[in-house]
Design a protein around this motif. Structure first.
Motif, mmCIF file in Angstrom:
data_model
loop_
_atom_site.group_PDB
_atom_site.id
_atom_site.type_symbol
_atom_site.label_atom_id
_atom_site.label_comp_id
_atom_site.label_asym_id
_atom_site.label_seq_id
_atom_site.Cartn_x
_atom_site.Cartn_y
_atom_site.Cartn_z
ATOM 1 N N LEU A 384 -44.825 21.924 -35.347
ATOM 2 C CA LEU A 384 -44.408 21.441 -34.036
ATOM 3 C C LEU A 384 -43.244 20.475 -34.168
ATOM 4 C CD1 LEU A 384 -47.920 20.911 -32.496
ATOM 5 C CD2 LEU A 384 -46.300 22.691 -31.926
ATOM 6 N N MET A 387 -40.180 22.539 -34.603
ATOM 7 C CA MET A 387 -39.664 23.223 -33.417
ATOM 8 C C MET A 387 -39.312 22.245 -32.296
ATOM 9 S SD MET A 387 -43.077 25.064 -32.040
ATOM 10 C CE MET A 387 -42.992 24.866 -30.280
ATOM 11 N N GLY A 388 -39.358 20.955 -32.599
ATOM 12 C CA GLY A 388 -38.842 19.983 -31.637
ATOM 13 C C GLY A 388 -39.766 19.677 -30.485
ATOM 14 N N LEU A 389 -41.036 19.503 -30.777
ATOM 15 C CA LEU A 389 -41.948 19.138 -29.698
ATOM 16 C C LEU A 389 -41.820 17.648 -29.408
ATOM 17 C CD1 LEU A 389 -44.454 20.502 -28.103
ATOM 18 C CD2 LEU A 389 -45.683 18.749 -29.357
ATOM 19 N N PRO A 390 -41.671 17.268 -28.138
ATOM 20 C CA PRO A 390 -41.559 15.848 -27.812
ATOM 21 C C PRO A 390 -42.761 15.069 -28.319
ATOM 22 C CG PRO A 390 -41.002 17.159 -25.924
ATOM 23 C CD PRO A 390 -41.509 18.112 -26.959
ATOM 24 N N GLY A 391 -42.484 13.848 -28.761
ATOM 25 C CA GLY A 391 -43.534 13.035 -29.349
ATOM 26 C C GLY A 391 -43.474 13.081 -30.859
ATOM 27 N N PHE A 395 -37.794 16.421 -31.904
ATOM 28 C CA PHE A 395 -37.311 16.382 -30.525
ATOM 29 C C PHE A 395 -36.247 15.308 -30.331
ATOM 30 C CE2 PHE A 395 -37.662 14.448 -26.287
ATOM 31 C CZ PHE A 395 -37.159 15.494 -25.546
ATOM 32 N N VAL A 396 -36.499 14.132 -30.894
ATOM 33 C CA VAL A 396 -35.567 13.022 -30.676
ATOM 34 C C VAL A 396 -34.180 13.411 -31.182
ATOM 35 C CG1 VAL A 396 -35.140 10.592 -31.108
ATOM 36 C CG2 VAL A 396 -37.467 11.427 -30.953
ATOM 37 N N PHE A 399 -32.738 16.320 -29.019
ATOM 38 C CA PHE A 399 -32.409 15.845 -27.669
ATOM 39 C C PHE A 399 -31.110 15.045 -27.681
ATOM 40 C CE2 PHE A 399 -32.882 12.494 -24.385
ATOM 41 C CZ PHE A 399 -32.805 13.310 -23.279
ATOM 42 N N VAL A 428 -33.709 26.377 -29.302
ATOM 43 C CA VAL A 428 -35.000 25.683 -29.193
ATOM 44 C C VAL A 428 -36.096 26.679 -28.830
ATOM 45 C CG1 VAL A 428 -36.231 23.869 -27.983
ATOM 46 C CG2 VAL A 428 -33.838 23.554 -28.572
ATOM 47 N N ALA A 432 -39.316 28.005 -31.288
ATOM 48 C CA ALA A 432 -40.719 28.092 -30.904
ATOM 49 C C ALA A 432 -41.271 29.468 -31.242
ATOM 50 C CB ALA A 432 -40.871 27.811 -29.420
#
Lengths: 507, 725
Positions: A384, A387-391, A395-396, A399, A428, A432
């Motif tokens: 995760l 694949m850039g999941l927020p949290g 992701f940071v 983004f 993105v 996923a």
């Protein structure tokens, strides 16, 4: 300060002490060898933390400078010139962190010629840290080429069945690019009279058309290392054939030498050329993002999948760098770190299952979550993150890169079109797809293969190798401020030079 | 404690619960569910307290509860995040807190807490029941506890965290974080029974489809940031100048303004999350998850989040709307919403699975809300969002109760081939499960908009009134959808509860435990009562006797409180007519269905029925149009042809050429010329040496003679060259 006691000298060369000790240990005493190597790399990590403690994050300039004359050839002076700033500090910490983790991962995986392996590994660390610290072009080039040799042997001796092909491809490919860079370095030294990077940057004044040629020559070396599409084809072979620890370092650090090179040399030294090249590089970066993701999806071998995903992730880094604004570049640096953490962890995880089953074919698995719940959970978190999941950390980085790329896409901006950010964002979605596809192939569904029924879950050593990475994955994802804080002033300095160029170049 | 601080804390307990369960308590089922329910309770209490604070603040719209911290430095400025409670988030918090808590409690019973371990249960599959022997020595089959009980509570806690985070966010970034965490949880929970291939496929489908929307949303966020330099709701949406500039700057795309284009990108996120056409395909498959999850996704959290997001962005969406002509974006939103509402309700008519009917009704009802946003009916959309959350949560939990009761019957008869979710296998359950019957009836009537008493009537009527006055086409579409809604709801109620049991399993169905019943009763209260807080002032007899609180309260969220539509008889009568008409029609058609009999509608509709039952073949079409080509592109085109063929091929060609050149040099130059010269030199030396061997005799006398001859010769040469006189 004294050469030997200078923190940067120590952090670079301390692994050599370990090498020296290893030379005197009987090659049959494998555990002693492992412990020596691990201890050395941990000490080096400790020294890098000490360097970090002395580092002043609010200062945008080079710090902890050490500058000693080294080789004098007629009027040209090659110096032992090292320093650290906000662009490199995180990458140094990443390098010194990943090395002990990689060494720990080889504990049971490497049984042949352990002594040679560890010596090469520690030598590799010297080269990588040296690259990040050098402020003299010649010194940089020496470290740069030096990293090739240990990696060549790591792949060629401890690699998979196709290792010779992969090692030679890796070596020749990177070497070919470096030659062009060497020519450009020589040109700079002869024309400008110095190899000193900060001086060269301050001097400026290289005519725009010559800048472009020099830019291309440097870019040739770095683009192969990154690797940018379409120069990536050494990467899957090298990654797949390399032993786990080699893949971790290869993906985690060696690729960053390329992106770091762009940031440290191409952009500040040749600003006009960088502006002109930005759209071209951005196009290649976006192609890399989409292309890497699509090829990843087509893989049956988990390790190949992860390897190709690097092409995609590094595309994001390049896009961020050549947005040439603070969001983009900060995001890119953070994404270099993120990629080192997540992809490094993914390679470790792949290595762990390979040690158990001696296959990496995804069709050989399925339903593993039932027998290996801890392994499943950690893989899920790392996937995760990748694949850039927020949290989580990925992701940071993505983004901020997208913010930067979109900002640069404003009419009249460096990139001049929103399509770069738009198509990159498509990556993105693709990320996923291939990551979840991998996860479901391995962990979900019914447990059909008998070989998988009695697989052991991770042991303590394996969990310990992963925990530092997991902690950072969460930390960066939830509270990235310290990481951005360290680099922000230095990045601001780099792009400040830039914006004037960019605006001046506008119609 | 200051309300701001408390708002920060609202999302925290479920997150803590998640980590506690995953890391420490996953071996204890009792401890795990206690922690999860306690966490939900804490968040609930916090939410209610904040809600009460919000109610007491008369100018909540102008001075909301807000708190901000620096999160990450970007260049020379900071990116800030924070929490915000304005009227819209206050009411959202209210329904989220209630439904989440009820779903948590319900889950304890649903997963058979207190029942024995199953005989053959494995992690990753639904429990199959256990055998117990009672005191008299009789063997019984009873329900067995879920093998991954603790994991369920961990995931669902994370889900709740995501929703709370989304609701209390004051900016798009943290809202997006919550949004994506929910996406992840939907993946994990839809695929909760991961060993089932269908669940695995549904999970990945849900995540992928929503993620397509999410990425557009992410781009919208990036665009908004680069246009305004902030993502804070108040700075953008409560700021006349920003909205004016965004609304007036053309974007050069489809005739949209910048505000319109950003709004469109954000709206695509909603299309994914709230399962609007054409990204609706994931939601029915999401029924693969355990029923509390369905309730969570369909009512309390995920799909509501989509509508919440466009309600949040309403000022941006309508930035260039001046009350007369709909903007292009509003037309897009209104069309998609209205079309989805009708389209999904036609599919629901022909579904036999009790949960799938509800799934399509969710899509359809969300279409109502989206359509309402499209025609500028802000308050009505928010009202329907809240009432729908209550009655849909109620319906899902009730249907879960029905399925649970049927599974009881299945264990009794031991016929595991029977589908306990197929409504044609039910019938007559009102006697077996009286409480569930009443709660389902309340939920169903609320969904069908049964006049005056139910909450659904008031909110739906408000949307219809607004549509009638401003967008007649939308009105007629929605009215048609409402008719179908009432019809399939009654079809469902009749088939499930009325008449006589059609199978022995239905005969032996059993009412569920109190942990499941209690939430049903609580939600029933809201499914009726929540409508009475928003009775339009102009309504005959009741207007001004009942409060119009909701409209006034939520309207405050906007910079300029929206004008409420005037009362009109036509939409009211239409609303009553379609509701009662649809309900009656459903009852008439299905009241006499006997065991083994096919759907009466099948005869009436013929082949159209097949099309509806197969959901207009959208899955097949997407498979053909998108999935297969994508796989071909990545497997064959990019991977085989370009990567291994062209790029690697080119490299190997280079290597081959180098080899050829090398061989050429070796054979044409190296061997003949260079080696030739070398060999020639060596060979010649050897020959000379060989020739000289004759003089190497080893006899000193001979050497002496040779030496003398040479010395003499040299002497002669020297003297002659110096030229002696």
């Amino acid at each position: 300060m004294n050469f030997f006691l200078h923190p940067l000298t120590m952090v670079t060369f301390s692994p050599l002490i370990g090498v020296l000790v290893l030379l005197f240990i009987n090659r049959e005493q494998k555990n002693a060898i492992r412990w020596v190597a691990l201890t050395t790399s941990l000490v080096t990590f400790g020294i890098s933390l000490w360097v970090f403690a002395q580092f002043d994050a609010s200062n945008p300039d080079l710090q902890l400078v050490i500058r000693l004359p080294w080789i004098q050839v007629s009027s040209w002076l090659i110096e032992y010139h090292m320093a650290v700033d906000g662009l490199s500090i995180l990458l140094i910490l990443l390098t010194t962190l990943l090395t002990p983790i990689s060494i720990l991962s080889t504990w049971t995986a490497i049984e042949e010629r352990v002594k040679d392996f560890m010596i090469f590994f520690l030598l590799l660390e010297v080269g990588m840290v040296g690259v990040f610290l050098s402020q003299d072009l010649f010194l940089f080039y020496i470290f740069w080429e030096f990293t090739l040799v240990p990696m060549y042997f790591l792949i060629g001796i401890w690699g998979g069945p196709n290792r010779i092909y992969a090692a030679i491809k890796f070596f020749l490919y990177t070497m070919a690019g470096s030659i062009l860079m060497l020519l450009a370095i020589l040109w700079l030294g002869i024309q400008q009279g110095t190899f000193n990077v900060p001086d060269l940057v301050a001097m400026g004044g290289i005519p725009a058309d010559i800048q472009l040629w020099l830019f291309i020559a440097f870019a040739a070396a770095f683009a192969i290392k990154v690797p940018m599409w379409p120069l990536h084809s050494w990467l899957p072979d090298a990654h797949v054939e390399a032993p786990t620890a080699g893949s971790v370092i290869l993906a985690g650090v060696l690729l960053k030498l390329g992106t770091y090179g762009f940031l440290r040399f191409n952009i500040p030294l040749f600003p006009d050329a960088a502006v002109r090249a930005a759209p071209v590089i951005a196009v290649l970066a976006v192609i890399g993002i989409l292309y890497g993701a699509m090829v990843s999806f087509a893989q049956k071998d988990v390790k190949k999948l992860v390897a190709y995903s690097s092409v995609s992730h590094l595309g994001f880094v390049m896009l961020g760098l050549f947005a040439l604004n603070s969001q983009g570049v900060q995001g890119a640096i953070l994404q270099m770190v993120n990629h080192g953490l997540s992809t490094g962890a993914l390679f470790l995880l792949v290595g762990m299952i390979y040690e158990r089953r001696h296959t990496r074919d995804m069709d050989a698995f399925g339903g593993l979550w039932k027998v290996m719940p801890v392994y499943g959970l950690i893989t899920l978190i790392v996937s995760l993150s990748s694949m850039g999941l927020p949290g989580l950390n990925g992701f940071v980085g993505e983004f901020t890169i997208l913010l930067g790329a979109w900002g640069a896409g404003n009419p009249g901006g460096i990139l001049g079109s929103y399509w770069f950010a738009g198509l990159a964002a498509l990556g993105v979605i693709l990320a996923a797809i291939y990551i979840l596809y991998m996860f479901q192939k391995l962990f979900l569904g019914p447990l059909t293969k008998d070989e998988n029924r009695n697989l052991k879950d991770l042991n303590w050593r394996e969990v310990v190798t992963l925990v530092p990475l997991l902690v950072l994955i969460f930390w960066i994802g939830l509270y990235p401020a310290p990481f951005f804080g360290v680099m922000a002033p230095a990045v601001e300095k780099v792009v400040a030079v830039f914006q004037t160029v960019a605006v001046a170049g506008l119609p | 404690m200051a309300p701001e601080t408390l708002v920060w804390l609202i999302p925290v307990p479920p997150l803590l619960a998640f980590f506690l369960i995953v890391l420490f308590t996953n071996r204890s089922k009792w401890l795990s569910h206690t922690i999860a329910v306690l966490a939900a309770l804490l968040s609930f209490a916090g939410s209610m307290w904040v809600f009460v604070q919000a109610l007491q603040n008369e100018h909540l719209g102008e001075s909301p509860i807000e708190s901000i911290i620096n999160w990450l430095p970007l260049g020379e400025s900071w990116f800030q995040i924070g929490v915000l409670i304005d009227p819209l988030s206050a009411v959202t918090l209210f329904f989220v807190a209630w439904t989440v808590l009820m779903i948590f409690i319900y889950s304890v019973g649903y997963h058979n807490f207190g029942q024995p371990q199953g005989d053959h249960d494995v992690p990753g599959l639904p429990p199959h029941g256990a055998s117990v022997v009672d005191e008299q020595g009789h063997k019984h089959r009873v329900l067995s506890i879920e093998p991954l009980y603790s994991r369920f509570f961990a995931f669902i806690s994370l889900f709740a965290f995501g929703m709370y985070l989304l609701v209390v966010s004051n900016n798009l970034l943290t809202m997006f974080v919550g949004w994506e965490i929910m996406g992840l949880c939907s993946y994990l929970l839809i695929g909760f029974w991961f060993a089932k291939p269908s669940a695995r496929a549904a999970a990945i489908k849900a995540f992928m489809t929503t993620r397509i929307g999410d990425v557009f949303m992410l781009l919208g966020i990036a665009f908004l940031y680069s246009a305004t330099g902030t993502l804070n709701f108040r700075d953008i949406l409560y700021n006349e100048n920003v909205l004016l500039v965004l609304g007036e700057t053309p974007s050069g795309f489809l005739g949209l303004s910048v505000a319109g284009l950003i709004g469109l990108l954000l709206f695509i996120g909603t299309v994914g999350k709230s399962a609007q056409f054409p990204l609706h395909v994931w939601l029915p498959d999401a029924m693969e998850g355990p029923t509390p999850v369905s309730a969570m996704i369909h009512a309390a959290t995920m799909v509501s989040a989509g509508v919440y997001a466009i309600l949040r962005m309403f000022p941006l969406i309508t930035a260039d709307f001046h009350g007369h002509e709909f903007t292009p974006l509003m037309i897009i939103i209104g069309t998609i919403g209205a079309f989805t509402a009708l389209f999904a309700s036609t599919i629901a008519v022909a579904q036999n699975d009790i949960k799938r009917v509800l799934a399509y009704s969710t899509i359809s009802q969300l279409g109502y809300m989206v359509a309402a946003v499209g025609i500028g009916a802000y308050v009505a959309a928010a009202f329907h969002l809240v009432t729908h959350a209550f009655f849909k949560a109620l319906l899902f939990l009730s249907s879960g109760s029905v399925i649970h009761g049927m599974e009881h019957g299945v264990l009794h008869t031991d016929n595991h081939h029977l589908d306990p979710q197929n409504m044609f296998n039910m019938g007559g359950l009102r006697k077996k499960m009286p409480v569930t019957f009443w709660t389902f009836l309340i939920g169903g009537f609320s969904l069908a908009g049964f006049p005056l008493v139910t909450a659904g009537f008031w909110s739906k009527d408000e949307i219809l009134t607004d549509a009638f006055l401003h967008a007649p086409l939308v009105f007629w579409t929605l009215a048609g959808a409402a008719l179908l809604t009432a019809f399939y709801t009654m079809r469902q109620i009749t088939l499930t509860f009325l008449g006589e049991p059609r199978t022995p399993e239905a005969e032996h169905a059993h009412e569920t435990p109190w942990t499941m019943i209690l939430p049903l009763v609580v939600l029933s209260v809201f499914a009726i009562g929540f409508g009475w807080v928003g009775v339009p002032g102009g309504f005959p007899v009741l207007g001004h006797r009942l409060p119009e609180w909701f409209q006034e309260f939520v309207g405050e969220t906007l910079l300029v409180a929206p004008e409420l539509p005037a009362f009109n008889w036509i939409p009211l009568l239409a609303s009553i007519l379609v509701s009662i008409g649809g309900l009656s029609l459903g009852w008439l058609l299905y009241r006499n269905v006997k065991a083994g009999q096919s759907d009466p509608l099948q005869n009436a509709l013929g082949s159209l029925y097949r099309v509806l039952q197969n959901k207009y073949y959208f899955d097949e079409i997407y498979q053909f149009l998108f999935v297969k080509p994508s796989i071909w592109i990545s497997d064959v085109l990019v991977s085989e042809i370009i990567d291994r063929g062209i790029i690697d091929g080119f490299l190997h060609f280079l290597a081959y050429i180098s080899g050829v050149i090398g061989n050429f040099f070796r054979n044409a130059i190296d061997n003949p010329v260079i080696n030739g010269i070398g060999d020639f030199v060596g060979e010649t030396t050897k020959r000379i040496g060989f020739a000289m061997r004759v003089i190497q005799t080893g006899k000193i006398q001979q050497y002496m003679v040779i030496s003398l001859v040479i010395i003499f010769g040299a002497l002669v040469y020297f003297i002659s060259s110096v030229g002696l006189p």
